[in-house]
Scaffold this motif. Structure first.
Motif, PDB file in Angstrom:
ATOM      1  N   ARG A  14      31.988   0.573   5.335  1.00 15.74           N
ATOM      2  CA  ARG A  14      31.342   1.062   4.104  1.00 15.74           C
ATOM      3  C   ARG A  14      30.650   2.379   4.381  1.00 15.74           C
ATOM      4  NH1 ARG A  14      30.280  -4.418   2.896  1.00 15.74           N
ATOM      5  NH2 ARG A  14      28.197  -4.449   3.798  1.00 15.74           N
ATOM      6  N   ASN A  65      33.706  -8.337  -6.469  1.00 12.32           N
ATOM      7  CA  ASN A  65      33.287  -8.265  -5.060  1.00 12.32           C
ATOM      8  C   ASN A  65      33.976  -9.336  -4.219  1.00 12.32           C
ATOM      9  OD1 ASN A  65      31.601  -6.124  -4.613  1.00 12.32           O
ATOM     10  ND2 ASN A  65      29.781  -7.168  -5.333  1.00 12.32           N
ATOM     11  N   VAL A  80      36.750 -10.783  -4.571  1.00 10.66           N
ATOM     12  CA  VAL A  80      38.170 -10.526  -4.326  1.00 10.66           C
ATOM     13  C   VAL A  80      38.329  -9.629  -3.105  1.00 10.66           C
ATOM     14  CG1 VAL A  80      40.262  -9.449  -5.216  1.00 10.66           C
ATOM     15  CG2 VAL A  80      38.814 -10.826  -6.734  1.00 10.66           C
ATOM     16  N   TYR A  81      37.602  -8.486  -3.092  1.00  5.11           N
ATOM     17  CA  TYR A  81      37.894  -7.574  -1.999  1.00  5.11           C
ATOM     18  C   TYR A  81      37.102  -7.855  -0.732  1.00  5.11           C
ATOM     19  CZ  TYR A  81      34.314  -4.546  -4.229  1.00  5.11           C
ATOM     20  OH  TYR A  81      33.190  -4.043  -4.808  1.00  5.11           O
ATOM     21  N   GLU A  82      36.270  -8.901  -0.758  1.00  7.04           N
ATOM     22  CA  GLU A  82      35.643  -9.330   0.487  1.00  7.04           C
ATOM     23  C   GLU A  82      36.479 -10.394   1.191  1.00  7.04           C
ATOM     24  OE1 GLU A  82      31.664 -10.373  -0.506  1.00  7.04           O
ATOM     25  OE2 GLU A  82      31.013  -8.267  -0.581  1.00  7.04           O
ATOM     26  N   SER A  83      37.577 -10.825   0.568  1.00  6.97           N
ATOM     27  CA  SER A  83      38.417 -11.853   1.196  1.00  6.97           C
ATOM     28  C   SER A  83      39.238 -11.219   2.323  1.00  6.97           C
ATOM     29  CB  SER A  83      39.349 -12.472   0.157  1.00  6.97           C
ATOM     30  OG  SER A  83      40.344 -11.541  -0.198  1.00  6.97           O
ATOM     31  N   HIS A 109      35.838  -1.003  -6.960  1.00  2.00           N
ATOM     32  CA  HIS A 109      34.585  -1.023  -6.215  1.00  2.00           C
ATOM     33  C   HIS A 109      33.473  -0.330  -6.998  1.00  2.00           C
ATOM     34  CE1 HIS A 109      31.864  -1.051  -2.859  1.00  2.00           C
ATOM     35  NE2 HIS A 109      31.821   0.267  -2.796  1.00  2.00           N
ATOM     36  N   PHE A 111      42.651  -9.579   1.363  1.00  4.05           N
ATOM     37  CA  PHE A 111      42.535  -8.261   0.729  1.00  4.05           C
ATOM     38  C   PHE A 111      42.216  -7.202   1.773  1.00  4.05           C
ATOM     39  CE2 PHE A 111      40.656  -4.806  -1.589  1.00  4.05           C
ATOM     40  CZ  PHE A 111      41.375  -4.767  -2.771  1.00  4.05           C
ATOM     41  N   GLN A 112      41.346  -7.546   2.739  1.00  3.76           N
ATOM     42  CA  GLN A 112      40.975  -6.573   3.772  1.00  3.76           C
ATOM     43  C   GLN A 112      42.165  -6.208   4.647  1.00  3.76           C
ATOM     44  OE1 GLN A 112      37.379  -7.447   5.960  1.00  3.76           O
ATOM     45  NE2 GLN A 112      36.411  -8.247   4.110  1.00  3.76           N
ATOM     46  N   MET A 167      44.081  -3.725   2.640  1.00  8.44           N
ATOM     47  CA  MET A 167      43.396  -2.439   2.466  1.00  8.44           C
ATOM     48  C   MET A 167      43.338  -1.635   3.773  1.00  8.44           C
ATOM     49  SD  MET A 167      42.473  -0.481   0.231  1.00  8.44           S
ATOM     50  CE  MET A 167      42.979  -1.634  -1.023  1.00  8.44           C
ATOM     51  N   PHE A 193      41.587   0.155  -5.586  1.00  9.16           N
ATOM     52  CA  PHE A 193      40.449  -0.490  -4.920  1.00  9.16           C
ATOM     53  C   PHE A 193      39.159   0.282  -5.182  1.00  9.16           C
ATOM     54  CE2 PHE A 193      37.734  -0.200  -1.077  1.00  9.16           C
ATOM     55  CZ  PHE A 193      37.082  -1.415  -1.244  1.00  9.16           C
TER      56      PHE A 193
END
Lengths: 127, 140
Positions: free
Chosen positions: B55, A58, A60-63, A39, A66-67, A70, A35
Motif C-alpha cells: 500500500r 475491501n 474482495v480484494y483482501e482475499s 479501491h 484476488f491478491q 493482482m 482494481f
C-alpha cells in the motif's frame, strides 16, 4: 455473433508469443485500472459514509485469490512495459524479440514466486 | 515540391499519449522503487506486513501505514517529500491507466457517436480521480 467472428479471426491470427504478450499486457492493464477504481470508491464510501458497501469491496480484494491475480498483473505489466520501452529506444534489438521475452519471464518467475510464497504463507497463518 | 524534412506531421492525441505512456510507465516504476526502498530504510521489515508495505509502495500516504507497528507516522512517514511522490504517482498512474483504457475501448468500439462519449466519460473520471487524490494528499 459479430464478436464471435472477431474472436475466431483472432484465434486464427498466428502472432505467436509477441501477440500473447500484447494481449496479456492489455488484460493486466485493464485489471489494474478496475482494481484502483474499486479501491478509491471503497475508501471514499467508507470514509465519508461509513457504509457497508465499502467494507464489502475491501473484503474482495483482501482475499488471497484476488491478491495472487493482482500481483501477477502488476509484476507482469511492469516488466513487459519496461521491455517495450527498451525495444522502442533501441529498435535494432527487435531482432532479439524472442530472447527479450524469455529474459522477461526469467525475471518474472522469481519475483512472482516470492510474492506467491508470501501471500500463501500469510493465508495459511490465518492473519 | 517541398523538401522532405519540412513536411511536418500533424501532432495528434495518440502521438502525444504514445510518448507519455512510455515516460509515465518508467516514472511509475521509479516512484514505486523509491517508496519501497524508502520504507525498508525506515524499518518496514520489522514494522509492517506485506500488504501494508505494498500500500505504501504504490501510494506513500501515512494513512496507508497507520495500522502497523510504526510508533509515529508523523516522523519520516509524512511531509512534503512523500506528498510530492503521491501527487506524481496519481498524476502518472491515473493518466496512464485511463488513457490505456481509452486505447483498449477505441479498438473495440468504433463509431462517430460512441468515440466522443468514451472520451468524455474517461475525462470526467480522470478529473474526479485527480481532485480526490489532491484532497487526500493535502489532508495530512
Amino acid at each position: 455473433m459479430q464478436n464471435l467472428k472477431v474472436i475466431a479471426q483472432g484465434a486464427r491470427y498466428r502472432g505467436g508469443n509477441p501477440m500473447w504478450s500484447w494481449l496479456l499486457h492489455r488484460v493486466t492493464g485493464v485489471g489494474m485500472v478496475l482494481f484502483v477504481v474499486a479501491h478509491i470508491t471503497a475508501s471514499f464510501l467508507t470514509q465519508r459514509f461509513g457504509s457497508g458497501a465499502g467494507m464489502a469491496i475491501n473484503a474482495v480484494y483482501e482475499s488471497p485469490a484476488f491478491q495472487l491475480v493482482m500481483y501477477f498483473c502488476v509484476i507482469y505489466h511492469a516488466l513487459n512495459g519496461l521491455r517495450v520501452i527498451i525495444l522502442d529506444i533501441r529498435p535494432s534489438l527487435m531482432r532479439f524479440q524472442r530472447e527479450t521475452l524469455w529474459l522477461q519471464w526469467l525475471t518474472f518467475v522469481p519475483i512472482y514466486a516470492l510474492a506467491v510464497l508470501l501471500i500463501l504463507l500469510r493465508a495459511a497463518s490465518g492473519e | 515540391m517541398q523538401p522532405v524534412h519540412s513536411r511536418r506531421p500533424r501532432v495528434t492525441l495518440d502521438m502525444v499519449m504514445w510518448v507519455f505512456t512510455r515516460v509515465s510507465g518508467a516514472a511509475i516504476v521509479v516512484i514505486a522503487l523509491i517508496g519501497f526502498f524508502g520504507a525498508m530504510l525506515m524499518g518496514a521489515r520489522t514494522q509492517m506486513d506485506l500488504p501494508t508495505l505494498m500500500r505504501w509502495t504504490f501510494f506513500p500516504n501515512p494513512n496507508h501505514v497507520v495500522n502497523s507497528n510504526i510508533p509515529d507516522v508523523a516522523i519520516g512517514w509524512s511531509g512534503p517529500f512523500w506528498q510530492t511522490l503521491q501527487i506524481l504517482i496519481v498524476l502518472f498512474g491515473a493518466t496512464h491507466g485511463l488513457n490505456g483504457l481509452r486505447a483498449v475501448l477505441e479498438d473495440h468500439f468504433r463509431g462517430p457517436r460512441i468515440l466522443p462519449a468514451i472520451r468524455a466519460v474517461l475525462f470526467v473520471v480522470w478529473l474526479l480521480v485527480m481532485a480526490i487524490a489532491v484532497a487526500v494528499v493535502l489532508a495530512d
